[in-house]
Design an enzyme around this catalytic site. Structure first.
Site, mmCIF file in Angstrom:
data_model
loop_
_atom_site.group_PDB
_atom_site.id
_atom_site.type_symbol
_atom_site.label_atom_id
_atom_site.label_comp_id
_atom_site.label_asym_id
_atom_site.label_seq_id
_atom_site.Cartn_x
_atom_site.Cartn_y
_atom_site.Cartn_z
ATOM 1 N N TRP A 178 0.853 -1.460 -0.122
ATOM 2 C CA TRP A 178 0.194 -0.103 0.105
ATOM 3 C C TRP A 178 0.946 1.205 0.025
ATOM 4 C CZ3 TRP A 178 1.855 2.528 4.460
ATOM 5 C CH2 TRP A 178 2.229 1.699 5.359
ATOM 6 N N ASN A 179 2.025 1.221 0.333
ATOM 7 C CA ASN A 179 2.826 2.391 0.455
ATOM 8 C C ASN A 179 3.340 3.236 -0.654
ATOM 9 O OD1 ASN A 179 4.545 0.019 0.265
ATOM 10 N ND2 ASN A 179 6.276 1.396 1.177
ATOM 11 N N ASP A 204 -2.653 -3.619 -2.775
ATOM 12 C CA ASP A 204 -3.529 -3.825 -1.563
ATOM 13 C C ASP A 204 -4.740 -3.196 -1.877
ATOM 14 O OD1 ASP A 204 -4.295 -2.510 1.353
ATOM 15 O OD2 ASP A 204 -2.553 -3.750 1.622
ATOM 16 N N SER A 254 6.405 -7.221 3.678
ATOM 17 C CA SER A 254 7.225 -7.532 4.972
ATOM 18 C C SER A 254 7.922 -8.738 4.900
ATOM 19 C CB SER A 254 6.035 -7.851 6.144
ATOM 20 O OG SER A 254 5.318 -9.024 5.952
ATOM 21 N N GLU A 275 11.235 -7.743 -2.438
ATOM 22 C CA GLU A 275 11.742 -6.582 -1.791
ATOM 23 C C GLU A 275 11.134 -6.593 -0.279
ATOM 24 O OE1 GLU A 275 11.351 -2.429 -1.109
ATOM 25 O OE2 GLU A 275 12.022 -2.369 -3.145
ATOM 26 N N LEU A 276 11.835 -6.482 0.896
ATOM 27 C CA LEU A 276 11.298 -6.690 2.077
ATOM 28 C C LEU A 276 11.564 -5.606 2.989
ATOM 29 C CD1 LEU A 276 11.870 -10.689 2.126
ATOM 30 C CD2 LEU A 276 9.897 -9.648 1.281
ATOM 31 N N CYS A 309 10.156 1.621 2.185
ATOM 32 C CA CYS A 309 11.130 0.727 2.775
ATOM 33 C C CYS A 309 12.454 1.098 2.790
ATOM 34 C CB CYS A 309 11.083 -0.634 1.663
ATOM 35 S SG CYS A 309 9.250 -1.324 1.424
ATOM 36 N N GLU A 407 11.388 -2.924 12.760
ATOM 37 C CA GLU A 407 11.063 -1.920 11.624
ATOM 38 C C GLU A 407 10.014 -1.377 12.340
ATOM 39 O OE1 GLU A 407 10.852 -1.496 7.049
ATOM 40 O OE2 GLU A 407 9.900 -3.376 7.644
#
Length: 538
Positions: A178-179, A204, A254, A275-276, A309, A407
């Site tokens: 969502w970011n 999302d 995540s 990509e976490l 991130c 985080e």
């Protein structure tokens, strides 16, 4: 961008006061007509909804896909993919270049959607426009060279002709957070499309309209609609089905969920890129320009309210400049303006929702209860919106506090002092994550040498994150538990392909011939191998 714009510093303003409201509201942006247009190709017999972070109110009712409908979406995408892969590469690349122009021409539409769905400030929403345009231009121009057939020296020079081809994987399953709902959805899908794949995307739900707007514009640019399918619903249901049916999985999210995706992809023997999470560090060396480093720290820590991130959550500052740096950084942070208008001018927006808001508040309250000192911020701002939280600087953070190693994914940064470069490198690397880092020094050579010792996928010298991320010819991704695979550059497109070697043997077989027996053939090949080494053949 001017330094004042970049830092959010203002003169003559009330610290942390709301920015002036714009004339448009969420209801003006997300009308029933807009929702109907953007969701017209989404198959979903159920209903779900998304919400506006600025107010907490419902934005729109959206279709929700069942597992059977996800399977149908993959079937449609698979049926369309073969014809799309057969389309000349130059024509596929031209779609991306037309899309680039459309994005820039109609950016106001997507900026409104991004703000309404994420709550971020408009300047931070524009970072997504920039990133998507950069990716579209890069792969629109460079895809033919990345994907062209390559000649290699064969087993026997002259007799063996080797060609390496790049075949599309088929249907890529893409799971989007969502970011950054524009950049991490359509932006990540662009190389998959130009490589000849179809995509089934699960954005999302809270930011689905932004992703659907990007799909709409790609179709307008010439992408066949059936090649790009979108499904909506809960990750545990719809996301699971995406991984079940995909030929390759692209996931951003995540670390916990990324590990599950990797396990499920491995069970099917398909590839994935992940990509976490991150716990990114910024190192301020003793010779850093304090003014520039403090301004850079504001960008590094509070862009998109820290919901990035690659944003910085740990500030490592040399003890000899810590007081001067913190004085300036704290002043700039306190001068930031929070805003909820659909217009430029606010320095930071809202958190995306209640879950993120509670995570941030919990980290800050726990740290303070255990002895951390708040240098700036530290408080919710319900007077602006339900999920606004002040940009926060914490000093005196210890390992026992969750904010030290977990985080936060919000506008919170912890400060740590170091004595020398070795200590700084050790502390920066003392995390299970390895996504991004930042080094500030007046000595560029020293900064680059230190960067090479940091275990992160990208390192920015005298910049927060944008210089590495915006350099789309270079790979971007994480080490350690921050993921596998890369976006951007050659790796960002080749991951969506399968390498295929075509070997054409001419004149003589790779076996005894012209009456040779086995022993004679073995002796002949031994002499040939020695000769090839002598002639330095590779």
């Amino acid at each position: 961008m001017t330094e004042t714009q970049a830092t959010g510093a203002r003169t003559g303003t009330n610290p942390l006061a709301p920015a002036p409201e714009g004339t448009r509201t969420a209801a003006d942006v997300v009308t029933p007509q807009v929702v109907a247009q953007l969701t017209r190709d989404v198959v979903g017999s159920g209903r779900t909804a998304n919400h506006a972070p600025f107010t907490g109110e419902k934005l729109a009712d959206l279709p929700e896909s069942t597992p059977e409908e996800v399977a149908d979406a993959f079937a449609r995408a698979r049926a369309a993919q073969e014809a799309w892969a057969a389309t000349p590469l130059a024509r596929r690349a031209a779609v991306l270049l037309r899309f680039h122009d459309l994005v820039l021409a109609r950016q106001a539409e997507v900026l409104d959607l991004i703000q309404v769905e994420t709550g971020k400030a408009r300047l931070h929403a524009h970072e997504e426009v920039q990133a998507v345009a950069l990716a579209a231009r890069h792969y629109g121009r460079k895809a033919p060279s990345y994907l062209r057939p390559k000649r290699h020296t064969g087993a026997v020079p002259v007799l063996t002709k080797i060609t390496e081809l790049r075949q599309p994987r088929g249907v890529v399953g893409q799971i989007v957070p969502w970011n950054y709902p524009f950049e991490l959805s359509v932006g990540d899908a662009l190389p998959a499309f130009v490589a000849g794949n179809a995509v089934v995307m699960k954005p999302d739900t809270e930011t689905a309209l932004t992703a659907l707007w990007g799909r709409d514009l790609l179709v307008e640019a010439g992408l066949p609609a059936e090649v790009f399918q979108v499904v909506l619903g809960e990750g545990q249901v719809v996301g699971t089905e995406v991984v079940r049916h995909a030929d390759y999985v692209s996931f951003t999210g995540s670390t916990t969920t990324g590990k599950i995706v990797a396990q499920r992809a491995a069970a099917r023997l398909i590839g994935c890129s992940l990509e976490l999470g991150g716990k990114n560090a910024m190192l301020v060396l003793e010779d850093a320009d304090i003014e520039k480093a403090a301004a850079g720290a504001v960008r590094a820590c509070f862009s998109s309210a820290g919901q990035l991130c690659i944003s910085i959550e740990r500030l490592l500052v040399h003890e000899s400049v810590a007081d001067a740096f913190l004085e300036r950084f704290t002043a700039l942070t306190k001068a930031m303006r929070l805003g909820n208008s659909l217009a430029y001018g606010a320095d930071m927006g809202s958190l995306a929702g209640e879950r993120q808001f509670e995570a941030v508040r919990t980290h800050v309250e726990e740290a303070v209860a255990k002895g951390a000192e708040v240098l700036a911020g530290g408080q919710p701002r319900p007077d602006i919106g339900p999920y606004f939280f002040e940009p926060t600087i914490l000093d005196g953070v210890e390992e026992a506090m969750a904010v030290c190693k977990d985080e936060t994914f919000g506008p919170v940064v912890s400060v740590y002092r170091f004595r020398d470069e070795e200590e700084a490198i050790t502390r920066a690397n003392a995390t299970s994550f390895g996504l991004n880092s930042s080094v500030w020094t007046k000595d560029g050579r020293r900064g680059r040498a230190l960067a090479a010792r940091l275990r992160t996928g990208t390192v920015n010298v005298n910049e927060a994150y944008a210089s590495a991320y915006g350099s789309v010819q270079a790979p971007m991704g994480g080490m350690k538990e921050s993921g596998i695979g890369r976006r951007h550059g050659s790796e960002g497109i080749l991951k969506y392909t399968e390498p295929q070697t075509v070997a054409h043997q001419r004149l003589l077989p790779m076996a005894p011939s012209f009456g040779m027996d086995d022993a004679t053939y073995a002796a002949f090949m031994t002499r040939s191998l020695r000769a090839m080494k002598a002639f330095r053949l590779r």
